[in-house]
Design a protein around this motif. Structure first.
Motif, short mmCIF file in Angstrom:
data_model
loop_
_atom_site.label_atom_id
_atom_site.label_comp_id
_atom_site.label_asym_id
_atom_site.label_seq_id
_atom_site.Cartn_x
_atom_site.Cartn_y
_atom_site.Cartn_z
N LYS A 212 0.80 -1.23 0.00
CA LYS A 212 0.00 0.00 0.00
C LYS A 212 0.84 1.28 0.00
CE LYS A 212 -4.11 1.91 0.10
NZ LYS A 212 -5.05 1.67 1.22
N PRO A 213 1.94 1.37 0.75
CA PRO A 213 2.70 2.63 0.75
C PRO A 213 3.16 3.06 -0.63
CG PRO A 213 3.41 1.26 2.57
CD PRO A 213 2.48 0.42 1.74
N GLN B 126 1.48 2.95 -3.26
CA GLN B 126 0.35 3.54 -3.95
C GLN B 126 -0.06 4.89 -3.36
OE1 GLN B 126 -2.36 0.16 -3.38
NE2 GLN B 126 -2.09 -0.35 -5.55
N LEU B 127 0.52 5.23 -2.22
CA LEU B 127 0.19 6.49 -1.57
C LEU B 127 1.14 7.59 -2.01
CD1 LEU B 127 -0.37 5.14 2.07
CD2 LEU B 127 -2.12 5.62 0.34
N GLU B 128 0.77 8.83 -1.72
CA GLU B 128 1.66 9.95 -2.02
C GLU B 128 2.99 9.75 -1.28
OE1 GLU B 128 1.80 14.84 -1.77
OE2 GLU B 128 0.11 13.74 -0.92
N ASN C 228 8.02 6.59 1.51
CA ASN C 228 7.25 6.29 2.72
C ASN C 228 7.99 5.28 3.60
OD1 ASN C 228 4.96 7.94 2.28
ND2 ASN C 228 4.18 6.48 0.79
N CYS D 247 3.73 0.97 10.68
CA CYS D 247 2.38 0.97 10.08
C CYS D 247 1.55 -0.21 10.58
CB CYS D 247 2.49 0.89 8.55
SG CYS D 247 3.12 2.38 7.76
#
Length: 442
Positions: A241-242, A244-246, A251, A275
């Motif tokens: 997931k990180p 796919q994040l800004e 991250n 996380c």
């Protein structure tokens, strides 16, 4: 010599006016060159009223109409070089300097700014007369560019560096970014481009549509070098997931330096648990691993070493839970070759292959392989996680002494172990004992 009718005194004055620099101040009269005298920063000869340092009268009459009574002592740049050292000796020369066109940038009498320029501290207007204005119109702008301090980085005349830079790129950047320069000297791990390459490998020195004036957004910038990871994360079934994040890669990773391998900000387990310490993370919902580990007597071998990536691929995987090998997502999955690759990458694959054995497992009744019994059941072959906790447990062999999650029911395991065998009385069957030396008969 014939004296004109206006008298000898007037003739002498006229001759002195022609020949004497001391009388050049007469140029700045209300009707003639007064505007020059009002310039903010005057050229030293002008300031000293020594117009004849550069100009020479070519005819006696002055002023005259529709013509010129003066000319320059020499052509530019030769005239400039009578006072200034030539600025075209290094291997990279600014084109106007190379062409001898000093007046492309400088005003000969004076200017509003320093160095006979008609600009102040903001040099943008002057430089953009020749250079592409798109350099200063990006969403994110480098500080010196934003305030027009082009010559903070570039020499306006000549340089030994490409692009007329005053120093090699890395030295130039760290001359301002002194905080980073100090940290890099002490950092345990430094990103290889930061250590040996120019900062402009990743950053645009003028401006960019991306934060931190990086040339491309992350992860596109990163995978230009890390092509293997780029290939892996493209279309992966279970992405991390990180990514796919800004922020993407940063991250988890530092772009410049770090305390730990892989440019992680801390040790691997600490970064992951930064996380994975929540109860409502992910779909399907992930366990709160930090809580699962807290106070547990037994840790899974890789976790005991502080490693998560031994089992999980931190960039993404085609397998359940980003595992590096295959593993069923379902709770029941009868054993067949190839579906338990994640576990059997470390554990002996024969553990689940033979119905009878005396060497591949200690969990047996005589020679009957009880691992095989549990996993090979055609109707309800149990996956490893029904009995074993994958991360930590208070029970030996990572068998949770308290319970294993089964939907909404926490199944009690009631597992006991002794020197030659043990017993189990879980919520899924009645109590059974086993013994390797004296098999229990059922």
């Amino acid at each position: 010599m014939r004296i004109p009718s206006f008298g000898a005194g007037c003739f002498l004055f006229a001759m002195l006016a022609i020949a004497s620099p001391a009388l050049a101040g007469n140029c700045f009269t209300a009707n003639c060159h007064k505007a020059i005298e009002t310039l903010k920063n005057l050229h030293p000869p002008v300031k000293d009223e020594d117009c004849l340092a550069c100009h020479v009268r070519k005819i006696q009459s002055h002023p005259i109409f529709n013509g010129k009574s003066h000319e320059l002592n020499a052509k530019v740049p030769a005239l400039c070089n009578e006072c200034h050292d030539p600025k075209d000796k290094k291997n990279v020369v600014h084109p106007p300097v190379k062409e001898g066109d000093c007046l492309a940038c400088h005003k000969p009498h004076g200017g509003d700014g320093r160095f006979l320029l008609n600009v102040g501290e903001d040099q943008t207007g002057l430089c953009m007369e020749c250079h592409d204005s798109a350099l200063v119109k990006q969403k994110f702008i480098h500080g010196p560019v934003a305030v027009g301090s082009c010559t903070k980085c570039h020499d306006p005349h000549e340089s030994t560096q490409k692009s007329l830079l005053k120093k090699p790129v890395r030295d130039l950047c760290l001359a301002c970014h002194t905080d980073l320069a100090g940290i890099l000297k002490e950092a345990a791990v430094v990103h290889s481009p930061v250590k040996s390459d120019a900062c402009t490998v990743c950053h645009d020195p003028h401006g960019s549509p991306n934060k931190a004036i990086i040339k491309k957004k992350v992860p596109d910038l990163c995978v230009d070098c890390h092509a293997d990871i780029g290939k892996k994360v493209t279309g992966v079934k279970v992405p991390h997931k990180p990514l796919q994040l800004e922020g993407g890669c940063v991250n988890c990773h530092s772009a410049h330096y770090a305390k730990s391998k892989g440019l992680l900000s801390a040790d691997e387990k600490t970064v992951c648990l930064g996380c994975h310490d929540k109860d409502d993370m992910g779909t399907p919902r992930l366990r709160n691993i930090k809580r699962d580990l807290a106070g547990k007597k037994y840790l899974h071998g890789p976790i005991n070493k502080g490693e998560c990536k031994s089992c999980h691929d931190p960039h993404g995987s085609d397998n359940f839970r980003m595992l590096r090998g295959s593993y069923p997502a379902e709770l029941y999955a009868p054993y067949k070759e190839g579906i338990y690759g994640a576990c059997l990458a470390c554990h002996n694959k024969n553990l689940l292959t033979f119905a009878e054995t005396t060497v591949y497992t200690a969990f047996r009744n005589g020679s009957r392989n009880l691992h095989y019994v549990h996993v090979s059941n055609k109707r309800k072959g149990r996956t490893c996680r029904i009995c074993h906790a994958p991360h930590a447990s208070n029970g030996i062999k990572l068998i949770d002494k308290e319970s294993i999650k089964f939907g909404e029911w926490d199944i009690p395991i009631n597992f006991q172990i002794n020197a030659t065998g043990g017993s189990c009385a879980p919520g899924c069957h009645r109590a059974f004992s086993y013994d390797r030396d004296k098999p229990v008969v059922y």
